[in-house]
Design a protein around this motif. Structure first.
Motif, short mmCIF file in Angstrom:
data_model
loop_
_atom_site.label_atom_id
_atom_site.label_comp_id
_atom_site.label_asym_id
_atom_site.label_seq_id
_atom_site.Cartn_x
_atom_site.Cartn_y
_atom_site.Cartn_z
N ALA A 71 0.83 -1.21 0.00
CA ALA A 71 0.00 0.00 0.00
C ALA A 71 0.86 1.26 0.00
N GLY A 76 -2.33 2.17 -7.29
CA GLY A 76 -2.68 3.16 -6.27
C GLY A 76 -3.33 4.39 -6.88
N PHE A 135 -4.34 4.23 2.28
CA PHE A 135 -3.31 3.24 1.94
C PHE A 135 -2.59 2.82 3.22
#
Lengths: 361, 293
Positions: free
Chosen positions: A81, A244, A260
């Motif tokens: 993430a 992302g 994230f």
């Protein structure tokens, strides 16, 4: 059979094999593309697109990125993430500060920035291997969450520290509606799957697998292990970075660093393990599982009118328990992930020996 | 200078608490090679159970005993339902399984006992006392004492009892230990039980400090850098690592924090750990057995 006839036989078989290899996937790919770019945008409702299909594809893409690292190169990352957030914040800043750049260029640049960070946090892999590597990527996870929360420059001075896409457009098409966002996400993902396929079947992909399976032997036959490992971190982070950006602007619309967090990293990890390591499409099954399970649990709760008897907190906890149990059960019962389950099902129907090709994904 | 020393001491006492959590990890890692992400959830579960019992009117000792029993029962269930089916699988799969386990334990804890913040009073005031000119919290002294006592008990158990010696045998060479008749499942049950009781002790001390609540389970995340610095397989390492992380973290927060606009404690320990990984991959006290490139 004589040796001579064996030799004579080989090229013919090779050609047939190759024709089969190219022929069947070509049909499948065509069907896949028609479904992805014609049928789904026509049929699916906005709810399905925005809440189920888009997040599944984007998380699947992140899973694919991590899978290149974990499944093929055999390295560990607990901070997927973090690289996703780098991609998201890089995309935002590039769109904002360099408005001349078209969206595809911005996405590639964002991916490259994430890749650079990936190389940096992949450096410990030159000295250690195995689970310990998790610490370095976990460090990336906390560091970038902190960086994007504490330095307002990254979110253009926004008080709420959030970033929203200034404008999603390509060649004059506005991509802000659900269908537009879906097409963006699907097109980017399709291209990246192609790229992943090419990488995995290239020299680099084979060298990754050699390092994963027997690093000493790989070094003996002349593979430069250190470079290949860093390349794995770079490419994996490139994929995660673009995922992302898509997560922030294709799915959420507005995001901050906490979109994230560590939970997202673990979700990507779950996707890889549940979908099946070292498969290209497994990650998308894993992503579907991660996206759909909470929605299904919600539905079940609504259908059984448990809502009347229990409060919301208890239900959330119940979901947590069920989710945990499913994860453990899947790890126990399906070591090779959902994709092997599916493959077994398919080969049962078609009587085709796919198992021999399985390691190549 | 005094300010520096007081920062150092308060960092060290936070480090003691990190060590307490890390010890639970080391026990399980040594005996079964599992990095147990659920250690934090076990800590939450234990302290929630204890606090709920006390609030229901149970005396301190009864609550403590009951909670310990619950943790042992939990360990037996975990061994039977999670570890045994996953035997011989790779470290990452086992780690993910404990991640799933942490969902289950946290969900259960909050489902059964609610998600309110509970105050836990162990009867020790958090008042500073003067020790050699430095103001040190009485509670921190108590916590350090408790940690020392725990470590002393554990090292006696590991070095003197039959069970402890078989546990070390398993950690040393699993196959050899099995071949001389040490039963692995039994060892796992015992180790997870001990880790559960260590989680109880750590949970009580953490809980008294910051209230018994969900965020307790997050202390797990601080344990990883502690373990990397100290070495995964050494209890002494867990303690030194914990102290080092606690001390450097609070010093960095005071002296580096202002330079970079804000607290650096969320990630500082990890960067320190990465430096350690590069320089001394086995940690300060770890076995040389760690796989190096």
């Amino acid at each position: 059979m004589t040796v001579a006839s064996q030799i004579a036989d080989t090229p013919v078989r090779g050609v047939q094999r190759r024709a089969g290899l190219i022929g069947r996937p070509l049909v499948l790919i065509t069907i896949g593309l028609v479904v992805a770019f014609v049928a789904i945008p026509l049929v699916a409702t906005d709810y399905w697109l925005s809440s189920i299909i888009i997040p599944t594809i984007v998380m699947g893409l992140a899973g694919l990125g991590l899978n290149l690292l974990m499944g093929y190169a055999g390295l560990v990352s607990l901070g997927a993430a973090a690289f996703m957030s780098i991609g998201a914040f890089a995309t935002y800043n590039l769109l904002l500060r360099l408005p001349v750049l078209p969206l595809p260029v911005v996405l590639v640049l964002a991916g490259l920035i994430a890749a650079a960070a990936g190389i940096l946090f992949g450096l410990p892999s030159l000295r250690i291997k195995g689970f310990y590597l998790g610490a370095s990527t976990l460090g990336a996870q906390f560091f970038f969450e902190w960086l994007f929360t504490n330095f307002k420059w990254f979110s253009n001075g926004s008080q709420s520290l959030t970033i929203s896409a200034p404008r999603l457009a390509f060649l004059g098409w506005d991509l802000s509606a659900a269908t537009g966002r879906y097409l963006l996400v699907a097109a980017v993902t399709a291209l990246l799957i192609l790229l992943a396929y090419a990488i995995v079947h290239s020299r680099v992909g084979r060298e990754w697998m050699a390092i994963r399976d027997q690093d000493t032997a790989a070094a003996v036959i002349g593979i430069r292990i250190g470079r290949r490992k860093l390349l794995a971190y770079a490419i994996s982070s490139f994929f995660c970075g673009i995922a992302g950006a898509l997560w922030a602007f294709g799915y959420l619309g507005t995001a901050d660093a906490h979109a994230f967090d560590l939970d997202k990293s673990f979700q990507v990890l779950f996707i890889v393990l549940i979908g099946g390591t070292a498969t290209l499409f497994g990650s998308f099954f894993g992503a579907a599982f991660i996206v759909l399970t909470p929605i299904l649990l919600d539905r079940i709760v609504l259908a059984t009118s448990l809502t009347a008897s229990a409060d919301q907190g208890a239900l959330a906890n119940l979901q947590r328990i069920i989710f945990g149990v499913i994860i453990i059960l899947l790890l126990i019962k399906e070591p090779d992930g959902l994709s092997s389950l599916l493959r077994r099902g398919l080969s049962g129907v078609r009587r085709r020996d796919t198992a021999s090709r399985a390691p190549l994904g | 200078m005094n300010f520096f020393l007081e920062t150092l001491v308060s960092g060290l006492s936070a480090g003691v608490m990190y060590s307490l959590v890390a010890i639970g990890f080391v026990l399980i890692y040594k005996a079964s090679g599992v990095f147990n992400f659920a250690q934090g959830s076990m800590l939450l579960f234990a302290s929630l159970t204890f606090v709920t019992l006390v609030e229901k009117g149970a005396p301190f000792g009864v609550a403590l005993g009951t909670t310990a029993l619950v943790m042992i029962l939990g360990a037996i269930l975990i061994e039977r339902l999670v570890l045994r089916p996953l035997v011989n699988r790779d470290a990452l799969t086992l780690f993910m399984a404990t991640l799933g386990l942490s969902f289950v334990i946290e969900g259960l804890a909050q489902l059964l006992m609610g998600s309110d913040v509970h105050m836990l009073d162990l009867g020790i005031d958090d008042l500073p006392v003067s020790v050699g000119g430095l103001m040190i919290s009485q509670f921190d002294l108590f916590a350090s004492g408790a940690a020392l006592a725990l470590v002393a008990v554990l090292s006696i158990v590991f070095n003197k009892t039959r069970m402890g010696i078989s546990l070390r045998a398993v950690a040393d060479d699993t196959l050899a230990a099995q071949s001389i008749g040490i039963r692995l499942p039994a060892i796992w049950r015992i180790v997870w039980s001990v880790a559960g009781i260590v989680a109880l002790a750590a949970g009580l001390i953490w809980g008294a400090r910051q209230g018994v609540q969900y965020s307790l389970s997050l202390v797990t995340l601080k344990a990883l850098p502690v373990l990397i610095i100290g070495g995964f397989s050494s209890i002494a390492g867990a303690i030194v690592g914990g102290l080092l992380v606690g001390a450097t973290e609070s010093l960095a927060d005071i002296y580096i924090g202002p330079l970079v606009q804000g607290s650096v404690s969320t990630w500082f320990a990890y960067i320190l750990a990465v430096v350690f990984l590069l320089v001394r991959p086995a940690g300060l006290f770890g076995d040389r057995a760690i796989e190096r490139v």
